[in-house]
Design a protein around this motif. Structure first.
Motif, PDB file in Angstrom:
ATOM      1  N   ASP A 105       0.836  -1.203   0.000  1.00 20.14           N
ATOM      2  CA  ASP A 105       0.000   0.000   0.000  1.00 20.14           C
ATOM      3  C   ASP A 105       0.872   1.254   0.000  1.00 20.14           C
ATOM      4  OD1 ASP A 105      -2.387  -1.462   0.065  1.00 20.14           O
ATOM      5  OD2 ASP A 105      -2.292  -1.649   2.248  1.00 20.14           O
ATOM      6  N   LEU A 110      -1.336 -10.926   4.499  1.00 20.34           N
ATOM      7  CA  LEU A 110      -1.609  -9.561   4.953  1.00 20.34           C
ATOM      8  C   LEU A 110      -1.211  -9.382   6.412  1.00 20.34           C
ATOM      9  CD1 LEU A 110      -5.046  -8.832   3.235  1.00 20.34           C
ATOM     10  CD2 LEU A 110      -2.740  -8.369   2.415  1.00 20.34           C
ATOM     11  N   SER A 111      -1.499 -10.399   7.230  1.00 23.07           N
ATOM     12  CA  SER A 111      -1.143 -10.323   8.645  1.00 23.07           C
ATOM     13  C   SER A 111       0.364 -10.306   8.838  1.00 23.07           C
ATOM     14  CB  SER A 111      -1.750 -11.516   9.393  1.00 23.07           C
ATOM     15  OG  SER A 111      -1.313 -11.549  10.738  1.00 23.07           O
ATOM     16  N   THR A 124       1.980  -6.887   8.091  1.00 21.11           N
ATOM     17  CA  THR A 124       1.685  -5.767   8.985  1.00 21.11           C
ATOM     18  C   THR A 124       2.672  -5.694  10.148  1.00 21.11           C
ATOM     19  OG1 THR A 124       0.110  -7.132  10.231  1.00 21.11           O
ATOM     20  CG2 THR A 124      -0.785  -5.745   8.458  1.00 21.11           C
ATOM     21  N   HIS A 148       6.965   0.231   9.184  1.00 23.53           N
ATOM     22  CA  HIS A 148       5.637  -0.372   9.177  1.00 23.53           C
ATOM     23  C   HIS A 148       5.007  -0.200   7.793  1.00 23.53           C
ATOM     24  CE1 HIS A 148       5.337  -0.885  13.621  1.00 23.53           C
ATOM     25  NE2 HIS A 148       6.192   0.128  13.614  1.00 23.53           N
ATOM     26  N   THR A 185       1.691  -1.892   5.079  1.00 26.69           N
ATOM     27  CA  THR A 185       0.552  -2.796   4.873  1.00 26.69           C
ATOM     28  C   THR A 185       0.523  -3.166   3.394  1.00 26.69           C
ATOM     29  OG1 THR A 185      -0.968  -0.937   4.475  1.00 26.69           O
ATOM     30  CG2 THR A 185      -0.822  -1.783   6.745  1.00 26.69           C
ATOM     31  N   SER A 212      -2.111  -5.059   0.128  1.00 27.45           N
ATOM     32  CA  SER A 212      -3.437  -5.488  -0.317  1.00 27.45           C
ATOM     33  C   SER A 212      -3.276  -6.588  -1.358  1.00 27.45           C
ATOM     34  CB  SER A 212      -4.225  -4.307  -0.895  1.00 27.45           C
ATOM     35  OG  SER A 212      -4.425  -3.309   0.088  1.00 27.45           O
ATOM     36  N   ARG A 253      -6.539   0.082   3.451  1.00 37.65           N
ATOM     37  CA  ARG A 253      -5.314  -0.694   3.576  1.00 37.65           C
ATOM     38  C   ARG A 253      -5.597  -2.117   4.048  1.00 37.65           C
ATOM     39  NH1 ARG A 253      -0.404   2.299   4.066  1.00 37.65           N
ATOM     40  NH2 ARG A 253      -0.704   4.524   3.686  1.00 37.65           N
ATOM     41  N   SER A 254      -4.691  -3.019   3.671  1.00 36.71           N
ATOM     42  CA  SER A 254      -4.693  -4.403   4.157  1.00 36.71           C
ATOM     43  C   SER A 254      -6.017  -5.120   3.873  1.00 36.71           C
ATOM     44  CB  SER A 254      -4.394  -4.428   5.667  1.00 36.71           C
ATOM     45  OG  SER A 254      -3.937  -5.684   6.074  1.00 36.71           O
TER      46      SER A 254
END
Length: 573
Positions: free
Chosen positions: A173, A237-238, A241, A252, A254, A256, A289-290
């Motif tokens: 993202d 995705l997890s 993050t 940090h 994220t 998609s 996001r995410s």
């Protein structure tokens, strides 16, 4: 020390036209001359000498001639065959250049020519491996690239018995903003770290590739159920993050995901599957996001609509289909109009009024935003000058500069020319730029902004708080105003985080003695909150929707004639 071999004789023979292209011919000529010059010398000596009788001389000469011719033939025949390794090596090299066919040269010989054949063969095999790697693998991560991914997926589809194949496109993202914010080299380390985490999430039978920038592709052909794709998506995705530690600093991000499913009997090409997954990724990013999003046939309709819009957008300016609307900016403390922002609209010949949310990203992508942006600036400056000549209050006209426009080398000169053409004083023009447009090249951005300020133009940093502009960079940028992004204003009363960020931006602007404007004000409660915090200006549907020049002219005239706040005037329209 042995003398270094030179190419003098080889170069000399190369100047003879009929020897120029044949190494064999050069060898044969030298051998022929080497054997016949002594014979000719002997013949001349016999003919000029009186030591022997004529009969004896002729007999000796004939014997010598026949012996020399036989020896020459044998020598030339032998030399030709001894040159075969050189010829084979030459043909192998040329064949590889022409058809990329690897040679099958013998490697058992140990003399100079045998070593030449062996080394040439080995070099070509290593070169072919290197070319294959460069052609099919990503240099940064070592992952397969798009071409190899497509080849492997095609092979999998032809061999696998699973009824389904899932293709996922993963995108970081706001990768452009991240790349601009990080120091050179750090972004590369981040991409490598992301690729390593993705590898840990997938199975050994999955295909993985880096498509470019912050995007990766994954293909899974062994699908026990649709749920396995969902679990893979959630895991990816997890995992991404969680903070990355790059050179000891936490980063940090994220990501998609766009996903498409394809039955093996379906004839969709791999390229088509990637296109579908990429479009699903685009839809996922629009949700925030995410997120992950499955492709659907309805998306294909949207894709076709986008392509149609892109084709129609080319030439829309020449067909006079573009319009400039204006939205007032209001002094939140006094309630008066302080400026108007110029916003482009597209009156499509068949689709009607097209939302800028649809066509501005297309214009940014294909470069049409550059001539469109120049036209908007010229139109807005001319309109502001007309309002002044009509006796209306002198207001700022605010115009957005796209990232593509900001990259143009003639930007400052273009602004200067438009101000001169429209006879608008520079003090009444405000240019809005986004953080991401400035962060691509900090030094150049500071230079361009300084030159614009020297013209007398006001500068606003748009969508502040959504990018990666640090306080250090903000202090270097010669801007007059910060604009709070509408995403914070929207949730300022319901989301403590949005309220905290909004309050911090207002406090920061005041400490730097910058004007602060809030975008997207839609309710009285939002207006009151921002007003109480000391926000200088606001704009949004609560005050007025963007409208054409005639409508805004009426609003400005009515505001001038009355003593009421602008909000009371705007509600009448």
């Amino acid at each position: 020390m042995q003398p270094k071999p030179n190419l003098n004789l080889y170069s000399l023979l190369g100047h003879i036209p009929w020897l120029k292209k044949s190494y064999t011919a050069k060898i044969m000529v030298v051998a022929f001359l080497g054997t016949h010059v002594p014979l000719l010398t002997l013949m001349v000596w016999f003919l000029t000498s009186n030591a022997y009788s004529l009969e004896t001389s002729v007999r000796v000469l004939l014997i010598a001639l026949l012996a020399t011719l036989a020896g020459t033939a044998a020598t030339l025949y032998t030399l030709r065959h001894l040159l075969v390794p050189v010829i084979l090596t030459s043909e192998a090299l040329q064949n590889y250049l022409d058809t990329r066919t690897l040679p099958n040269l013998p490697t058992k010989f140990t003399d100079e020519v045998g070593t030449l054949m062996a080394n040439s063969s080995q070099t070509l095999y290593k070169l072919d491996e290197l070319i294959h790697y460069i052609t099919h693998y990503d240099e940064l991560t070592g992952l397969p690239n798009r071409d190899l991914f497509c080849d492997r997926l095609n092979e999998t589809r032809s061999q696998n018995n699973s009824p389904l194949v899932a293709v996922l496109v993963l995108g970081i993202d706001d990768f452009t903003g991240i790349r601009h914010a990080l120091k050179p080299g750090i972004c590369d380390l981040l991409i490598i770290a992301v690729s390593q985490r993705v590898v840990q999430c997938i199975d050994g039978s999955d295909a993985l590739a880096r498509l470019g920038d912050g995007e990766f592709a994954i293909a899974r052909s062994e699908l026990p159920s649709l749920e396995s794709v969902v679990k893979l998506s959630q895991m990816l995705l997890s995992t991404l993050t969680k903070p990355f530690s790059i050179n000891g600093n936490p980063i940090h991000i994220t990501a998609s995901l766009g996903i498409t499913l394809n039955h093996l009997e379906n004839t969709n090409s791999v390229g088509k599957l990637l296109q579908q997954a990429d479009f699903a990724l685009h839809q996922a990013k629009q949700q925030g996001r995410s997120h992950y999003q499955f492709y659907s046939p309805e998306m294909n309709v949207q894709l076709q609509e986008r392509l149609a819009l892109e084709n129609s957008l080319r030439g829309a300016l020449e067909r006079n289909e573009l319009l400039v609307y204006y939205q007032p900016l209001i002094d939140l403390q006094g309630g008066r109009v302080t400026a108007t922002e110029a916003l482009v609209r597209w009156q499509h010949s068949t689709e009607g009024l097209v939302s800028p949310v649809k066509f501005i990203p297309i214009a940014e992508a294909n470069g049409e935003i550059v001539p469109i942006g120049e036209w908007i600036l010229r139109t807005a400056c001319a309109q502001n000058r007309r309002w002044q000549l009509a006796g209306l209050p002198a207001l700022r006209i605010s115009v957005n500069l796209s990232a593509r426009q900001f990259e143009q080398t003639n930007l400052v000169e273009m602004v200067r020319q438009i101000l001169a053409e429209t006879e608008l004083e520079a003090a009444y023009l405000e240019l809005e730029v986004t953080e991401s447009a400035l962060m691509s090249d900090i030094e150049r951005s500071v230079t361009i902004l300084t030159q614009l300020r020297e013209l007398g133009v006001s500068l606003a940093l748009d969508d502040f708080g959504t990018g990666y502009c640090s306080l250090n960079y903000l202090q270097r940028f010669p801007v007059n105003m910060l604009k709070i992004d509408r995403s914070f204003v929207k949730d300022v009363l319901s989301n403590p985080n949005s309220a905290t960020i909004t309050d911090a931006i207002i406090a920061l602007a005041k400490s730097l003695r910058l004007t602060i404007t809030a975008e997207g004000i839609e309710t009285k409660e939002q207006r009151d909150y921002l007003q109480a915090r000391g926000c200088d200006e606001g704009q949004g549907f609560y005050f007025s929707r963007p409208a054409n020049a005639d409508t805004i002219t009426k609003l400005l005239k009515k505001s001038l004639e009355s003593d009421a706040e602008f909000i009371d005037i705007a509600t009448d329209f």
